[in-house]
Design a protein around this motif. Structure first.
Motif, PDB file in Angstrom:
ATOM      1  N   TYR A  58      -6.529  -8.143  -0.781  1.00 36.64           N
ATOM      2  CA  TYR A  58      -6.052  -7.353  -1.921  1.00 36.64           C
ATOM      3  C   TYR A  58      -4.570  -7.635  -2.108  1.00 36.64           C
ATOM      4  O   TYR A  58      -3.936  -8.314  -1.281  1.00 36.64           O
ATOM      5  CB  TYR A  58      -6.282  -5.858  -1.691  1.00 36.64           C
ATOM      6  CG  TYR A  58      -5.516  -5.305  -0.502  1.00 36.64           C
ATOM      7  CD1 TYR A  58      -4.303  -4.645  -0.670  1.00 36.64           C
ATOM      8  CD2 TYR A  58      -6.003  -5.453   0.792  1.00 36.64           C
ATOM      9  CE1 TYR A  58      -3.602  -4.158   0.418  1.00 36.64           C
ATOM     10  CE2 TYR A  58      -5.308  -4.958   1.887  1.00 36.64           C
ATOM     11  CZ  TYR A  58      -4.113  -4.315   1.695  1.00 36.64           C
ATOM     12  OH  TYR A  58      -3.423  -3.831   2.779  1.00 36.64           O
ATOM     13  N   ASP A  59      -4.005  -7.133  -3.182  1.00 35.71           N
ATOM     14  CA  ASP A  59      -2.586  -7.335  -3.480  1.00 35.71           C
ATOM     15  C   ASP A  59      -1.838  -6.020  -3.292  1.00 35.71           C
ATOM     16  O   ASP A  59      -1.940  -5.118  -4.125  1.00 35.71           O
ATOM     17  CB  ASP A  59      -2.420  -7.836  -4.917  1.00 35.71           C
ATOM     18  CG  ASP A  59      -0.995  -8.293  -5.199  1.00 35.71           C
ATOM     19  OD1 ASP A  59      -0.090  -7.906  -4.439  1.00 35.71           O
ATOM     20  OD2 ASP A  59      -0.784  -9.021  -6.189  1.00 35.71           O
ATOM     21  N   PRO A  60      -1.072  -5.866  -2.204  1.00 30.66           N
ATOM     22  CA  PRO A  60      -0.359  -4.602  -1.978  1.00 30.66           C
ATOM     23  C   PRO A  60       0.776  -4.354  -2.957  1.00 30.66           C
ATOM     24  O   PRO A  60       1.319  -3.242  -2.999  1.00 30.66           O
ATOM     25  CB  PRO A  60       0.164  -4.755  -0.542  1.00 30.66           C
ATOM     26  CG  PRO A  60       0.223  -6.221  -0.307  1.00 30.66           C
ATOM     27  CD  PRO A  60      -0.866  -6.832  -1.125  1.00 30.66           C
ATOM     28  N   ASN A  61       1.159  -5.365  -3.756  1.00 23.71           N
ATOM     29  CA  ASN A  61       2.197  -5.146  -4.764  1.00 23.71           C
ATOM     30  C   ASN A  61       1.736  -4.187  -5.849  1.00 23.71           C
ATOM     31  O   ASN A  61       2.565  -3.592  -6.545  1.00 23.71           O
ATOM     32  CB  ASN A  61       2.602  -6.480  -5.405  1.00 23.71           C
ATOM     33  CG  ASN A  61       3.331  -7.393  -4.436  1.00 23.71           C
ATOM     34  OD1 ASN A  61       4.370  -7.045  -3.895  1.00 23.71           O
ATOM     35  ND2 ASN A  61       2.765  -8.578  -4.190  1.00 23.71           N
ATOM     36  N   PHE A  62       0.414  -4.033  -6.012  1.00 19.45           N
ATOM     37  CA  PHE A  62      -0.131  -3.155  -7.050  1.00 19.45           C
ATOM     38  C   PHE A  62      -0.911  -1.998  -6.440  1.00 19.45           C
ATOM     39  O   PHE A  62      -1.881  -1.508  -7.016  1.00 19.45           O
ATOM     40  CB  PHE A  62      -1.028  -3.963  -8.000  1.00 19.45           C
ATOM     41  CG  PHE A  62      -0.311  -5.076  -8.702  1.00 19.45           C
ATOM     42  CD1 PHE A  62       0.483  -4.828  -9.812  1.00 19.45           C
ATOM     43  CD2 PHE A  62      -0.412  -6.379  -8.240  1.00 19.45           C
ATOM     44  CE1 PHE A  62       1.157  -5.856 -10.452  1.00 19.45           C
ATOM     45  CE2 PHE A  62       0.256  -7.425  -8.861  1.00 19.45           C
ATOM     46  CZ  PHE A  62       1.046  -7.160  -9.979  1.00 19.45           C
ATOM     47  N   LEU A  63      -0.481  -1.568  -5.250  1.00 15.74           N
ATOM     48  CA  LEU A  63      -1.214  -0.525  -4.551  1.00 15.74           C
ATOM     49  C   LEU A  63      -1.189   0.801  -5.312  1.00 15.74           C
ATOM     50  O   LEU A  63      -2.167   1.560  -5.274  1.00 15.74           O
ATOM     51  CB  LEU A  63      -0.627  -0.330  -3.146  1.00 15.74           C
ATOM     52  CG  LEU A  63      -1.508   0.407  -2.143  1.00 15.74           C
ATOM     53  CD1 LEU A  63      -2.798  -0.375  -1.899  1.00 15.74           C
ATOM     54  CD2 LEU A  63      -0.769   0.619  -0.831  1.00 15.74           C
ATOM     55  N   THR A  87      -4.055   0.395  -7.767  1.00 15.54           N
ATOM     56  CA  THR A  87      -5.398   0.061  -7.267  1.00 15.54           C
ATOM     57  C   THR A  87      -5.781   0.767  -5.978  1.00 15.54           C
ATOM     58  O   THR A  87      -6.902   0.615  -5.516  1.00 15.54           O
ATOM     59  CB  THR A  87      -5.494  -1.458  -7.031  1.00 15.54           C
ATOM     60  OG1 THR A  87      -4.543  -1.843  -6.011  1.00 15.54           O
ATOM     61  CG2 THR A  87      -5.181  -2.226  -8.313  1.00 15.54           C
ATOM     62  N   GLY A  88      -4.855   1.536  -5.410  1.00 16.76           N
ATOM     63  CA  GLY A  88      -5.099   2.122  -4.092  1.00 16.76           C
ATOM     64  C   GLY A  88      -6.334   3.001  -4.018  1.00 16.76           C
ATOM     65  O   GLY A  88      -7.130   2.907  -3.082  1.00 16.76           O
ATOM     66  N   ASP A  89      -6.521   3.864  -5.014  1.00 15.88           N
ATOM     67  CA  ASP A  89      -7.683   4.762  -4.997  1.00 15.88           C
ATOM     68  C   ASP A  89      -8.990   3.991  -5.043  1.00 15.88           C
ATOM     69  O   ASP A  89      -9.963   4.345  -4.369  1.00 15.88           O
ATOM     70  CB  ASP A  89      -7.604   5.746  -6.176  1.00 15.88           C
ATOM     71  CG  ASP A  89      -6.496   6.774  -5.990  1.00 15.88           C
ATOM     72  OD1 ASP A  89      -6.242   7.155  -4.831  1.00 15.88           O
ATOM     73  OD2 ASP A  89      -5.892   7.176  -7.000  1.00 15.88           O
ATOM     74  N   GLN A  90      -9.029   2.924  -5.828  1.00 17.75           N
ATOM     75  CA  GLN A  90     -10.239   2.119  -5.937  1.00 17.75           C
ATOM     76  C   GLN A  90     -10.477   1.316  -4.669  1.00 17.75           C
ATOM     77  O   GLN A  90     -11.623   1.152  -4.220  1.00 17.75           O
ATOM     78  CB  GLN A  90     -10.143   1.180  -7.144  1.00 17.75           C
ATOM     79  CG  GLN A  90     -11.384   0.347  -7.401  1.00 17.75           C
ATOM     80  CD  GLN A  90     -12.622   1.192  -7.667  1.00 17.75           C
ATOM     81  OE1 GLN A  90     -12.519   2.232  -8.333  1.00 17.75           O
ATOM     82  NE2 GLN A  90     -13.772   0.766  -7.172  1.00 17.75           N
ATOM     83  N   LEU A  91      -9.414   0.815  -4.053  1.00 21.26           N
ATOM     84  CA  LEU A  91      -9.553   0.026  -2.831  1.00 21.26           C
ATOM     85  C   LEU A  91     -10.152   0.848  -1.701  1.00 21.26           C
ATOM     86  O   LEU A  91     -10.915   0.334  -0.875  1.00 21.26           O
ATOM     87  CB  LEU A  91      -8.192  -0.528  -2.406  1.00 21.26           C
ATOM     88  CG  LEU A  91      -7.602  -1.645  -3.272  1.00 21.26           C
ATOM     89  CD1 LEU A  91      -6.176  -1.966  -2.833  1.00 21.26           C
ATOM     90  CD2 LEU A  91      -8.468  -2.893  -3.207  1.00 21.26           C
ATOM     91  N   ARG A  92      -9.831   2.132  -1.650  1.00 20.61           N
ATOM     92  CA  ARG A  92     -10.320   2.979  -0.563  1.00 20.61           C
ATOM     93  C   ARG A  92     -11.823   3.184  -0.614  1.00 20.61           C
ATOM     94  O   ARG A  92     -12.449   3.437   0.413  1.00 20.61           O
ATOM     95  CB  ARG A  92      -9.598   4.333  -0.590  1.00 20.61           C
ATOM     96  CG  ARG A  92      -8.145   4.241  -0.168  1.00 20.61           C
ATOM     97  CD  ARG A  92      -7.545   5.595   0.092  1.00 20.61           C
ATOM     98  NE  ARG A  92      -7.524   6.436  -1.105  1.00 20.61           N
ATOM     99  CZ  ARG A  92      -7.025   7.659  -1.142  1.00 20.61           C
ATOM    100  NH1 ARG A  92      -6.528   8.202  -0.045  1.00 20.61           N
ATOM    101  NH2 ARG A  92      -7.019   8.354  -2.267  1.00 20.61           N
ATOM    102  N   ILE A  93     -12.401   3.105  -1.801  1.00 21.31           N
ATOM    103  CA  ILE A  93     -13.846   3.327  -1.937  1.00 21.31           C
ATOM    104  C   ILE A  93     -14.601   2.031  -2.223  1.00 21.31           C
ATOM    105  O   ILE A  93     -15.814   2.060  -2.442  1.00 21.31           O
ATOM    106  CB  ILE A  93     -14.135   4.354  -3.043  1.00 21.31           C
ATOM    107  CG1 ILE A  93     -13.608   3.865  -4.399  1.00 21.31           C
ATOM    108  CG2 ILE A  93     -13.532   5.705  -2.695  1.00 21.31           C
ATOM    109  CD1 ILE A  93     -13.974   4.775  -5.565  1.00 21.31           C
ATOM    110  N   ASP A  94     -13.898   0.906  -2.216  1.00 26.13           N
ATOM    111  CA  ASP A  94     -14.542  -0.387  -2.479  1.00 26.13           C
ATOM    112  C   ASP A  94     -15.551  -0.680  -1.366  1.00 26.13           C
ATOM    113  O   ASP A  94     -15.198  -0.691  -0.182  1.00 26.13           O
ATOM    114  CB  ASP A  94     -13.477  -1.482  -2.527  1.00 26.13           C
ATOM    115  CG  ASP A  94     -14.021  -2.792  -3.075  1.00 26.13           C
ATOM    116  OD1 ASP A  94     -15.204  -3.096  -2.808  1.00 26.13           O
ATOM    117  OD2 ASP A  94     -13.277  -3.513  -3.749  1.00 26.13           O
TER     118      ASP A  94
END
Length: 466
Positions: free
Chosen positions: A249-254, A257-264
């Motif tokens: 993933y790209d942490p520059n846009f956390l 996108t952080g909420d979506q990454l947690r449930i991906d």
């Protein structure tokens, strides 16, 4: 007070200031529910400040008559109760403040939602993460007097992690936070001085990793869209030269996108190389043969002891978040991470010695320059050198200076493909060990094994170039 009126007036004013203070102090300390009342002389508010100072002026006027005999107190009980109430309230506030400031203070400083940490991140430079050749991986840049974190090589994000005021910290950003934030490595007097003057830590320190960015890019290029992990290790020093985990993933846009990454469901935030747990199946057979012989059948206790010696029942001890290991004594259903697997196979390329893993090599201190960070453990002899040599030679790839082995296993509808390889004991260069894990669900098993072999051979050939 010279008369009853002034005594009651003073008591009322003290009650007005005291109750108001206790309400706010207790509310902030979670002793009382918060209300919309200001804290006298402290909270911002024009009318509150004016009335508080008027009350103070009247109290000073009442108290400024020492030449007169105070009026007798006909009923002292209300005044005693008022004094007892304020004494109890202030004592409770002081006790609670002491608890949070002294007992819980260190824990509060480490919490990622602590406002002081967010302020420090904005106004104090955080140290950079560099590869073994000092190429930047993660840096801090400044824009209009505000610092922000830039992740230059985003494919390494599951390993390097992130530091974020909303989502906290992960990966190396979390485990190396003391150095990167400036609390560790700096002289204690410098830390104290910055805390006294600015309320923030001193500038953070750069940390050099064992990662070889060129080999890392090759590993990420090979793994590409395949789910899995790759780990390349210096089998002698224990230094991790490459560690890939996909998807990434790209942490520059956390923030976005952080909420979506947690449930991906693909779990891109997980470092599969160190935090994954995968069935080992027949993966460990060459190690058992090297330790006990090809034709022997060791009993369960001997196998458990050997697995424990290899570290398969414990998380690897290095400055990197690692997953929960299998329960001690597990054999048939043993699950391991790629990092555990590569450490277990490293003795085949290192004369039977299991190296101490390292990923953080050095920290750049202001007084001594680059200071080596030692490994958290010591190398350990787990098998005889002759046995390790024989096992490696029995697995030698045709016309290649390395050995290799593959295994496949299915569990809960998913298939996993293991590929391990390493340089032969007579290799004159840096001894290397490689582990690849693939999580491919749609391809035939044989195709998965061929893919893993192809990726491993290409990466090893790249790493063995002079």
């Amino acid at each position: 007070a010279p008369d009853r009126f002034q005594r009651l007036l003073a008591g009322g004013l003290v009650a007005y200031l005291g109750v108001q203070s206790l309400l706010i102090l207790g509310g902030n300390l979670r002793l009382l529910p918060l209300t919309g009342v200001t804290l006298p002389f402290v909270s911002y508010g024009g009318s509150s400040l004016v009335t508080s100072f008027l009350a103070l002026a009247i109290l000073l006027r009442v108290a400024s008559q020492p030449e007169e005999e105070p009026a007798p107190i006909a009923t002292p009980r209300p005044f005693a109760l008022l004094a007892a109430l304020f004494s109890l309230g202030l004592f409770a506030s002081a006790l609670s403040t002491g608890w949070w400031a002294v007992v819980r203070g260190p824990d509060l400083l480490t919490r990622t939602d602590n406002a002081r940490r967010s302020i420090a991140d904005r106004y104090v430079r955080r140290g950079s993460l560099l590869d073994r050749g000092n190429q930047p991986i993660t840096v801090t840049t400044q824009t209009d007097a505000i610092f922000h974190r830039d992740y230059l090589y985003t494919e390494l994000a599951p390993i390097t992690g992130y530091t974020n005021p909303i989502f906290g910290q992960a990966g190396l950003e979390a485990t190396l936070d003391g150095y990167l934030r400036g609390f560790q490595g700096n002289p204690s007097r410098l830390v104290w001085w910055h805390h006294l003057l600015y309320g923030t830590p001193p500038p953070g320190l750069d940390v050099r990793l064992s990662i070889d960015l060129d080999l890392q890019k090759k590993a990420d290029e090979l793994l590409a869209d395949h789910a899995g992990a790759i780990v390349l290790l210096n089998a002698q020093s224990g230094e991790i030269l490459a560690m890939a985990s996909h998807p990434t993933y790209d942490p520059n846009f956390l923030d976005e996108t952080g909420d979506q990454l947690r449930i991906d469901p693909d779990a891109p935030l997980v470092n599969r190389a160190a935090q994954g747990s995968y069935p080992s199946a027949s993966l460990l057979d060459p190690l058992l043969a090297a330790r006990f012989g090809q034709d022997s059948t060791p009993d369960a206790d001997l196998i458990r002891g050997f697995y424990n010696l290899l570290g398969l029942y414990s998380a690897p001890d290095l400055r990197l978040p690692a997953g929960t290991p299998s329960v001690f004594g597990e054999i048939d259903n043993l699950h391991v991470s790629p990092l555990q697997a590569i450490l277990a196979f490293a003795p085949l390329s290192n004369g039977g010695i299991l190296p101490a893993p390292r990923i953080a090599l050095a920290v750049d201190t202001p007084s001594q320059g680059w200071v080596i960070l030692p490994a958290n453990s010591d190398p350990l002899k787990v098998m005889e050198g002759a046995s390790a040599r024989q096992a490696a030679e029995s697995l030698q790839a045709a016309d290649q200076p390395y050995w290799q082995y593959g295994a496949q296993v299915s569990e809960k509808g998913k298939s996993f493909t293991w590929f391990v390889a390493g340089t032969l004991p007579n290799w004159q260069g840096t001894p290397l060990t490689l582990v690849i894990l693939l999580e491919e669900n749609n391809a035939p098993p044989l195709q998965d094994l061929r893919l893993a072999n192809s990726l491993g051979e290409e990466l090893l050939n790249e790493a063995l170039k002079p």
